[in-house]
Write a protein that holds these residues in place. Structure first.
Motif, PDB file in Angstrom:
ATOM      1  N   HIS A 285     -29.339 -11.255   4.723  1.00 32.49           N
ATOM      2  CA  HIS A 285     -30.046 -10.269   5.549  1.00 32.49           C
ATOM      3  C   HIS A 285     -30.465 -10.553   6.773  1.00 32.49           C
ATOM      4  CE1 HIS A 285     -31.721  -6.278   5.756  1.00 32.49           C
ATOM      5  NE2 HIS A 285     -32.880  -6.599   6.026  1.00 32.49           N
ATOM      6  N   LEU A 286     -30.236  -9.847   7.732  1.00 37.59           N
ATOM      7  CA  LEU A 286     -30.736  -9.978   8.999  1.00 37.59           C
ATOM      8  C   LEU A 286     -31.180  -8.476   9.510  1.00 37.59           C
ATOM      9  CD1 LEU A 286     -28.415 -12.572  10.805  1.00 37.59           C
ATOM     10  CD2 LEU A 286     -30.904 -12.907  10.398  1.00 37.59           C
ATOM     11  N   PRO A 287     -32.111  -8.428  10.497  1.00 37.43           N
ATOM     12  CA  PRO A 287     -32.435  -7.259  11.406  1.00 37.43           C
ATOM     13  C   PRO A 287     -30.902  -6.804  11.937  1.00 37.43           C
ATOM     14  CG  PRO A 287     -34.104  -8.889  11.654  1.00 37.43           C
ATOM     15  CD  PRO A 287     -33.045  -9.613  10.918  1.00 37.43           C
ATOM     16  N   GLU A 288     -30.622  -5.382  11.882  1.00 38.51           N
ATOM     17  CA  GLU A 288     -29.485  -5.098  12.454  1.00 38.51           C
ATOM     18  C   GLU A 288     -29.138  -5.363  13.992  1.00 38.51           C
ATOM     19  OE1 GLU A 288     -29.703  -0.822  12.341  1.00 38.51           O
ATOM     20  OE2 GLU A 288     -31.478  -0.634  14.048  1.00 38.51           O
ATOM     21  N   GLU A 289     -30.079  -5.871  14.598  1.00 37.89           N
ATOM     22  CA  GLU A 289     -29.727  -6.390  15.780  1.00 37.89           C
ATOM     23  C   GLU A 289     -28.838  -7.702  16.229  1.00 37.89           C
ATOM     24  OE1 GLU A 289     -32.642  -5.664  15.166  1.00 37.89           O
ATOM     25  OE2 GLU A 289     -33.729  -4.092  16.440  1.00 37.89           O
ATOM     26  N   TYR A 290     -28.897  -8.351  14.972  1.00 40.94           N
ATOM     27  CA  TYR A 290     -28.309  -9.901  14.783  1.00 40.94           C
ATOM     28  C   TYR A 290     -27.170  -9.940  14.060  1.00 40.94           C
ATOM     29  CZ  TYR A 290     -33.255 -10.657  16.589  1.00 40.94           C
ATOM     30  OH  TYR A 290     -34.040 -10.456  17.466  1.00 40.94           O
ATOM     31  N   LYS A 291     -26.346 -10.899  14.305  1.00 38.84           N
ATOM     32  CA  LYS A 291     -25.092 -10.897  13.517  1.00 38.84           C
ATOM     33  C   LYS A 291     -25.020 -12.413  12.940  1.00 38.84           C
ATOM     34  CE  LYS A 291     -19.956 -10.248  13.628  1.00 38.84           C
ATOM     35  NZ  LYS A 291     -18.885  -9.667  14.452  1.00 38.84           N
ATOM     36  N   VAL A 292     -24.441 -12.576  11.617  1.00 43.46           N
ATOM     37  CA  VAL A 292     -24.173 -14.033  11.253  1.00 43.46           C
ATOM     38  C   VAL A 292     -22.779 -14.280  11.833  1.00 43.46           C
ATOM     39  CG1 VAL A 292     -23.887 -15.366   9.287  1.00 43.46           C
ATOM     40  CG2 VAL A 292     -25.929 -13.666   9.447  1.00 43.46           C
ATOM     41  N   ILE A 293     -22.645 -15.551  12.319  1.00 48.36           N
ATOM     42  CA  ILE A 293     -21.429 -15.956  12.648  1.00 48.36           C
ATOM     43  C   ILE A 293     -20.714 -17.061  11.803  1.00 48.36           C
ATOM     44  CG2 ILE A 293     -20.254 -17.418  14.762  1.00 48.36           C
ATOM     45  CD1 ILE A 293     -21.019 -14.505  15.421  1.00 48.36           C
ATOM     46  N   ARG A 294     -22.015 -17.742  11.222  1.00 48.84           N
ATOM     47  CA  ARG A 294     -21.419 -18.855  10.405  1.00 48.84           C
ATOM     48  C   ARG A 294     -22.615 -19.326   9.465  1.00 48.84           C
ATOM     49  NH1 ARG A 294     -19.952 -22.302  13.765  1.00 48.84           N
ATOM     50  NH2 ARG A 294     -21.472 -23.755  13.794  1.00 48.84           N
ATOM     51  N   ILE A 295     -22.316 -19.746   8.298  1.00 50.29           N
ATOM     52  CA  ILE A 295     -23.261 -20.409   7.545  1.00 50.29           C
ATOM     53  C   ILE A 295     -22.715 -21.440   6.891  1.00 50.29           C
ATOM     54  CG2 ILE A 295     -22.554 -18.825   5.452  1.00 50.29           C
ATOM     55  CD1 ILE A 295     -25.103 -18.935   4.267  1.00 50.29           C
ATOM     56  N   LYS A 296     -23.443 -22.583   6.870  1.00 46.55           N
ATOM     57  CA  LYS A 296     -23.003 -23.678   6.431  1.00 46.55           C
ATOM     58  C   LYS A 296     -23.966 -24.642   5.510  1.00 46.55           C
ATOM     59  CE  LYS A 296     -20.937 -28.119   8.434  1.00 46.55           C
ATOM     60  NZ  LYS A 296     -20.794 -29.166   9.717  1.00 46.55           N
ATOM     61  N   PRO A 297     -23.501 -25.069   4.297  1.00 48.40           N
ATOM     62  CA  PRO A 297     -22.293 -24.882   3.709  1.00 48.40           C
ATOM     63  C   PRO A 297     -21.815 -23.522   3.250  1.00 48.40           C
ATOM     64  CG  PRO A 297     -23.676 -25.926   2.239  1.00 48.40           C
ATOM     65  CD  PRO A 297     -24.552 -25.730   3.394  1.00 48.40           C
ATOM     66  N   SER A 298     -20.851 -23.016   3.363  1.00 44.18           N
ATOM     67  CA  SER A 298     -20.665 -21.667   2.910  1.00 44.18           C
ATOM     68  C   SER A 298     -20.450 -21.245   1.319  1.00 44.18           C
ATOM     69  CB  SER A 298     -19.216 -21.002   3.451  1.00 44.18           C
ATOM     70  OG  SER A 298     -18.256 -21.951   3.286  1.00 44.18           O
ATOM     71  N   LYS A 299     -20.436 -22.494   0.587  1.00 45.49           N
ATOM     72  CA  LYS A 299     -20.364 -22.493  -0.989  1.00 45.49           C
ATOM     73  C   LYS A 299     -21.261 -23.190  -1.533  1.00 45.49           C
ATOM     74  CE  LYS A 299     -15.250 -22.188  -0.228  1.00 45.49           C
ATOM     75  NZ  LYS A 299     -13.737 -22.656  -0.761  1.00 45.49           N
TER      76      LYS A 299
END
Length: 306
Positions: A285-299
């Motif tokens: 969850h992020l404030p609406e002005e921000y966008k997640v591009i990648r999360i590492k590790p994803s699993k």
């Protein structure tokens, strides 16, 4: 010189003869149809028109040519329709109303009207507050983006009109607008969409619109902790790893002032219960002005200890 003088005399004689002919002929009696504006007056208290009255009716008048000609160019020519005796729906016989035409020249008489009658529907007049929805298209320059939602002022408006129509309206759109090749904030005023003009009235005709635009950038936030949610007390669950790195995209100014603690990474117990793959995908969850591009590790792997 003599030829030119003769032409002047000829033109003057022709114009004088023409004006004399027009004057003599317009002095006679004629009959002609003229379009007349209509306006409903004395509407019963608490009622409104379910359908708007026609803007104009055709009335056959008898009068001199001069009088009739002047009526074609009279913007104040208007017939008032008395609505005080109406209930829910009624026929109005227009031949009984054409004697109430304003600004009618002396000795000009209405003889006939088309249409001969109007069917008028009434409904309860109610008020309702609804949100305003922006109906705009914004295309930014490459490398720029909109920060969050489009802001409107006011966010809501009051609408007034027939109960059977207003009760079915849950929002009101702005007029459509396009903004292209945008790379700076947009602050302007935009009209509201008006498809029900004459039936539904609005408390505002315009709203302010504000669109924040910034140059885009990306920033990596490392070691963001993962929170387990809704885990029963009797369960002993471990996740591996318990922290992740998150790459976030937003405006340059937004990222410069961003607090890492606003990144909420979590896994719900419900995900563990439904898992058939042996790993979990963390939610963010992020404030609406921000966008997640990648999360590492994803699993994320997990262990349930008995």
């Amino acid at each position: 010189m003599k030829l030119s003088h003769k032409w002047h005399i000829f033109i003057f004689s022709f114009l004088f003869s023409f004006l004399l002919w027009v004057s003599v002929n317009l002095g006679g009696k004629y009959q002609t149809f003229i379009k007349v504006k209509i306006e409903g007056v004395n509407l019963p208290k608490g009622k409104t028109l379910l359908e708007p009255l026609p803007e104009k009716i055709d009335v056959l008048f008898n009068g001199t040519g001069w009088q009739l000609a002047s009526m074609f160019f009279n913007p104040n020519l208007k017939c008032e329709i008395d609505l005080s005796k109406l209930t829910k729906s009624n026929f109005i016989v227009l031949k009984d109303e054409i004697n109430h035409i304003n600004k009618l020249p002396t000795n000009v008489n209405p003889l006939q009207v088309l249409p001969e009658s109007l069917f008028v529907k009434l409904d309860d007049n109610i008020e309702k507050k609804v949100p305003v929805i922006p109906n705009v298209l914004v295309e930014c320059e490459n490398g720029y983006g909109i920060m969050g939602k489009i802001a409107l002022n006011p966010k809501t408006i009051n609408i007034f009109g027939p109960k059977s129509i207003v009760n079915n309206i849950s929002f009101w759109k702005t007029a459509y607008a396009e903004y292209k090749r945008v790379k700076e904030d947009i602050i302007t005023i935009i009209p509201l969409f008006d498809t029900l003009n004459g039936i539904v009235k609005l408390s505002n005709e315009m709203v302010g619109i504000s669109i924040e635009v910034q140059m885009l950038a990306e920033q990596l936030f490392e070691n963001v902790p993962i929170t387990l949610i809704d885990i029963p007390e009797k369960e002993n669950i471990s996740i591996l790893p318990n922290k992740v790195d998150v790459l976030v995209r937003s405006g340059v100014e937004k990222l410069a002032n961003f607090d890492k603690s606003k990144i909420k990474v979590y896994i719900k117990y419900e995900q563990i219960q439904k898992d058939t793959l042996g790993y979990l995908i963390p939610q963010i969850h992020l404030p609406e002005e921000y966008k997640v591009i990648r999360i590492k590790p994803s699993k994320i792997e997990y262990i349930i200890r008995k």
